[in-house]
Design an enzyme around this catalytic site. Sequence first.
Site, PDB file in Angstrom:
ATOM      1  N   ILE A  47       0.822  -1.225   0.000  1.00  0.00           N
ATOM      2  CA  ILE A  47       0.000   0.000   0.000  1.00  0.00           C
ATOM      3  C   ILE A  47       0.851   1.268   0.000  1.00  0.00           C
ATOM      4  CG2 ILE A  47      -1.996  -1.135   1.007  1.00  0.00           C
ATOM      5  CD1 ILE A  47      -1.231   0.143   3.706  1.00  0.00           C
ATOM      6  N   GLY A  48       2.105   1.098  -0.385  1.00  0.00           N
ATOM      7  CA  GLY A  48       2.985   2.261  -0.446  1.00  0.00           C
ATOM      8  C   GLY A  48       3.988   2.280   0.687  1.00  0.00           C
ATOM      9  N   GLY A  98       6.334  -0.049   1.224  1.00  0.00           N
ATOM     10  CA  GLY A  98       7.598  -0.723   0.920  1.00  0.00           C
ATOM     11  C   GLY A  98       7.617  -2.171   1.360  1.00  0.00           C
ATOM     12  N   SER A  99       6.449  -2.752   1.615  1.00  0.00           N
ATOM     13  CA  SER A  99       6.444  -4.140   2.103  1.00  0.00           C
ATOM     14  C   SER A  99       6.940  -5.122   1.031  1.00  0.00           C
ATOM     15  CB  SER A  99       5.076  -4.541   2.656  1.00  0.00           C
ATOM     16  OG  SER A  99       4.033  -3.950   1.947  1.00  0.00           O
ATOM     17  N   SER A 121      -0.987  -2.599  11.117  1.00  0.00           N
ATOM     18  CA  SER A 121       0.472  -2.811  11.155  1.00  0.00           C
ATOM     19  C   SER A 121       0.798  -4.287  10.987  1.00  0.00           C
ATOM     20  CB  SER A 121       1.059  -2.287  12.473  1.00  0.00           C
ATOM     21  OG  SER A 121       0.755  -0.934  12.648  1.00  0.00           O
ATOM     22  N   LYS A 165       7.501  -7.395  14.460  1.00  0.00           N
ATOM     23  CA  LYS A 165       6.169  -6.849  14.674  1.00  0.00           C
ATOM     24  C   LYS A 165       5.954  -5.729  13.653  1.00  0.00           C
ATOM     25  CE  LYS A 165       7.291  -6.392  19.264  1.00  0.00           C
ATOM     26  NZ  LYS A 165       7.102  -6.145  20.726  1.00  0.00           N
ATOM     27  N   GLY A 166       4.782  -5.135  13.655  1.00  0.00           N
ATOM     28  CA  GLY A 166       4.458  -4.117  12.654  1.00  0.00           C
ATOM     29  C   GLY A 166       4.862  -2.724  13.092  1.00  0.00           C
ATOM     30  N   GLY A 189       3.622   0.217  10.973  1.00  0.00           N
ATOM     31  CA  GLY A 189       2.840   1.243  10.262  1.00  0.00           C
ATOM     32  C   GLY A 189       2.182   2.246  11.190  1.00  0.00           C
ATOM     33  N   GLU A 190       1.612   1.762  12.267  1.00  0.00           N
ATOM     34  CA  GLU A 190       0.827   2.648  13.126  1.00  0.00           C
ATOM     35  C   GLU A 190       1.568   3.239  14.329  1.00  0.00           C
ATOM     36  OE1 GLU A 190      -1.815  -0.534  12.717  1.00  0.00           O
ATOM     37  OE2 GLU A 190      -3.593   0.725  12.584  1.00  0.00           O
TER      38      GLU A 190
END
Lengths: 751, 263
Positions: A470-471, A473-474, A512, A697-698, A700-701
Site C-alpha cells: 500500500i505504499g 515498501g512491504s 500494522s 512486529k508491525g 505502520g501505526e
Amino acid sequence: MARLIRTEKEVEGRYTEQWIVVDEDVLEQWPAGPLETVGRPVPRADGGQRARGEARYTADIKLPGMLHAAILRSPHAKARVRRIDTGRARRAPGVRAVLGPETGPLTDEPPYEGAPVAAVAAETSEQARTAVSLIEVEWERLEPLLDPEEAVRRNELIDEPNREERGEVERGLAESDAVVEAEYRTQTVLHNSMETHQAICEWDGDDRLTVYISTQFIWGVREEVAKRFGLPEDHVRVVCRFMGGGFGSKNGPGDYTYVAAELARATGRPVKCALTRREENLDSGNRNSTIQRLRVGARSDGTLTFLDGEFVNATGWDGWLASTGGPMRLLYACENVRTVEYGAKLNTPPMAAFRAPGFVEGTFGLECLLDELAAKLEIDPLELRRRNHSTHDAVDERPFSSKQLLECYRRAEPHWERRDEVRARSDATWKRGVGLASQVWYGGGGPPSYAWVRIGGDGRAAVITGMQDIGTGSATAMAQIAAEELGLPVDRIEVALGDSARGPYATISAGSSTIPSMGPAVRAAAADAARQLIEIAAQRYDREERVLSLKNGQIVSSDGGSWPLEEITGLLESGQILGKGSRGPNPTGMRVLTFGVQVAEVAVDVETGEVVVEKIVAIHDVGRVINPLGASSQVEGGIIQGLGHTLSEERLLDPSTGGNLTQTLDAYKIPTIADVPEIVTDLVDVPDEHLTNLGSKGLGEPPIIPTAAAIANAIRDATGADVRSLPITREEMLRALREASRQPAREEVGA
Amino acid sequence: MEVFTPRSLAEALRLKAEQPSAVPIEGGTDVMVELNFDRARPEALLNLNEVAELRGWSRDNGLLRLGASLTYTEAMAAPLSEQLPALAEASRTVGSPQIRNRGTLGGNLGTASPAGDALPPLLVEAAEVELSSVRGVRTLALEDFLVGPKRNALEADELITAVLVQPSGARQTFMKVGPRNAMVIAVCSLAVSVDQERCELRAAYGSAGPVTGLVTAPLDEVDSFPERVAEAASPIDDVRGSARYRRHALRVLAERGLQRCLT
C-alpha cells in the site's frame, strides 16, 4: 503433516477466534542483528518507477471502452428524496446509464451529507459530472443529529457501550495521594490519501467480474464483492498493483465499487468510479472526534492507584467503536482501571479506521493526563512512566511476547536530558520546552497468509503472493526476507503481488500487520525452495545435505567447494523449483504488542500562539527490523501525519446544517515540508523471540500514536499551559495560555 | 469557452473593448481555481501572457513602474527587492515556488481579494494603479481602486497595465499569520512602515476586513498605533480563524513591525 488448530486473530485491536492449518516444520529464528540482507538498508525496489511516474496506479488505468461514473451525493445531513427526475441527465451528451436511489447502495433517505443518491456513467468524467448536475431532486430536509453528547443522552449509539473494569476504581481513589481530572477533546481528521478511493469494474459475461481497485485488502474486496453479487469467490478477480495510500480507509470495497459494478453491468462496458478530492473529504471515512473525561490517582511515590475514563466517540452514521480506552487499559501497570466507550450515531459521514484508530486519540488524553499528574506529584514524567511500567498484560494476565519499552526509555534519556538546555533558549516571545509520551499498540499480525517462491533456470527467484503493497515498501521487505533465506542478492528477487488471480491468499494491509503476517510465510516458502535446492545439489555434487548452504548466489560446501546457483538450476532448463509457505500461529497465551516513546522539542510564540515543532525523536520497539531505510520512512510518515492532526488538520462541520466546510486541501490543512521538524528514528532492533520465524512486529501505526501528546507535553514544559484540545491552533494555544495565567501557579497550589 | 491571445497591448485593449466579459488571465493562480471549482464559467478568457508591454519593471526619475505581469519571483529579486522590501517579503510568503513563478501583481490586483498578499505592502507605499482601455489611460490610488471584497474600480473595457510607486525609502516590513508554514492563504497579514522623513507611521492589513485597509498616524503616536491598527480592521469569523484572533494578531504584528522598523 498439516495440523488444524484454533487461534486468535487481531486486527486494529479487535480479536476474533479462527481455525487455521499450520505446517509442521517450524523454522528457527535467525540470530538478532543485521544479516546479509535482512536488517540492512535497501532502497525501495519500485522507488524509481514511482518517482518517475511510471508506476500504474488504479487512477492511471484506462481500459478499452471504459466509462466514467459520477455520483450525486446528498447536499443535506439528513433528508428524504420527495421526487427525483433523471430525464435530463439521461439525455445529456455521452451518458450511457443512470442509476436512481432504487439501486443499492444508492438511497433516497440519505442519512449524512455526501451519502450517494444517484449515479451516472458517461464517456468522460466531465460528461458524467455534468449529467449529475442535471438530475433534479426535490428534497425534504430533516433535522440532523450532530451533537455526540446529545446522541449519548438519547441512547443513539452505533453499538452497545463498551464497559471494561478491573479492580475497583473507588478503592484506588481512597488510596490516592493525588488525583488529576481533566477533559480532553480530539477533532475529526480526514485521511486524504494521495490517490482517492476508486475502482474499475469489468464484467466478463454475467458471472465473472474483475475489479481494479485502490485497496488495502484485495481478498477482503473479493469476498465482499462476491457475496454482494452472488458469485463464487473465484469468479471475482481483484487487482491492486500500485496503491496511493489508504491509512485504514481502504480496507473494504466501499459504495463506489458497487456503483461501478452496477453501471458496468447496465452498460456492458468497464466503468471507473473515482472519487474527487471533495468527495474523498466528504465520504471516504474519517478519524472520528472524541470527548474524553479522564481521572487518574496516584500515591505520592507515583504508583498509579486508579485510571478512570469515559470516552465519547462521534462515530457518525456507520462504522465501529474505536478503542479510545485501549491505551488506558494497556499502557501501564494499574490495578484499578475502568473505561466506558460510547459510539454516537450521528447524521455525519461514517468513520473508518485511521492509522491506530482509537489509540491515537486515547493516547493524547492519557499521556497528557500523566504529565499533569507528574507535575502535581513533582515527579519527572519519564520516571513516572518507569515506575508504572507493566511486566504483563493486566487486562487478561497474559505475559507479553516481548517488550523493550524500558530500553526505549533508556535510549530516550539523552534527549530528555536536553530540557534545561532547550528551555534556556527561551526569550520573552518564544518559549521552548521538551515533552515525551509513551505508546502501546497491537501489530503482531496473524495467520492466514501464504506465499510461493519460484526459482528459474537463471537462478533468479520470484516471490508470488496475493498481498498488496500500500505504499509502505512491504514488497521490498519481502524480497529481502526471501533473499536472506535463499542466499541470493536482493536484486535477483522479483516480488509479484496485487492480484488475487495470480497468488495465494494474503493478509489485509491494516493494523500494522503486513510484515508480521506476510514475512513469515515468505520466509517459509523460500526455506521450502532452499531445502529443495540443497537436496538436488547434494545429489549433483555428491555431498551430504548438511554440509551445503546457500550464500551470495552460490551453493557453498563446508569443505570449501562452491557452485553458482544457476549452474544447478540451469540443468533444469525450463524446469522450476517451487516452494510454498504459510504463516504460523501467534504464540499461545501471550500478548503481542508494540511499544515506544517519542520526545518532542517545541517553541511557542506566546503572543501569536504559533507552535513550531523543532525536533521529534522516535524510539520504538517493533521486534526485528527488516529494512531500516523503509522503517525510518514509515516513522517519518507517521510523525508528519501526527503533526498534522496535532497542529492544523480539522474537518469542520457547519454546526447547524452538518455541512462539511473543509472539503478541499485549501481549507483542510495538512502539513507541508516547511512544517516538518528534524526527525530522529531509533528502533530497538530486538527480535520477538516468541513471534513467528521472524520475530518482527508491525510499524505502520506506532509512530503516529504518541506524537500529539509528546508535543502537548512539550508545550506544557515550555509555557505551563495545558492544551487539552486538538488541533492546537494558534487560537487554541492562546486560549490555553490565558487559562494558565488565570490559574495560580502550581508551586502555590502545593504550598 | 474562447481564449484570446493578443500579441500586443493595443490588440489586448481592442479585444477587451469588443469582449468586455472576457476574463483576463496571466499566471492563472486565481482564475484557474475559480474555473476548476466551477465557481466561474466566463464566455471568454483574455490570455495576457504574450503581451510584452506588461512584463518586467522600469524606473523613470525615481518612479517605479511595475508591469501588471510582474511575478512574485521577480518582485523578490534585487534590485527591485531593495526598492520595495516589504513587497519582496510578501512575495516570499506566496504559495510555493511554482505559484510565485506564475502569479502576478496584476492578477493580485484584478482579483482584489482582501487576502491578496501584494496589496498591503503596495498600500503602505502609496502605490497607484494604471488602468488602460481603448479610450485612454488613467491612474487611481490603490486605496480607491479596491472598492470591496473581490471588487475593484476596473471598467468593463479596462485592463490593469501597471502599478506605479514612488519608493518612500522608509523602513518597512510584511508579516503574515497562517495555519501552517507554507502554501496558505493568510489568516491575517500586515505591512508596516516607519517614514522618518515624512514623520508618518503606515500600516496596511490583509484578511481582516472586506478590503485591504490602510492606517496612518503621526510618528509620535507609536505607542497607540498597534491598537489603532487592530481597531481599524473589521475581521470576520471563518474557517481560517476568528475575528477576535485576527484583531489580536494584528496588534501583535503591528508591535513587532514597529519594533523592526524602529531599531
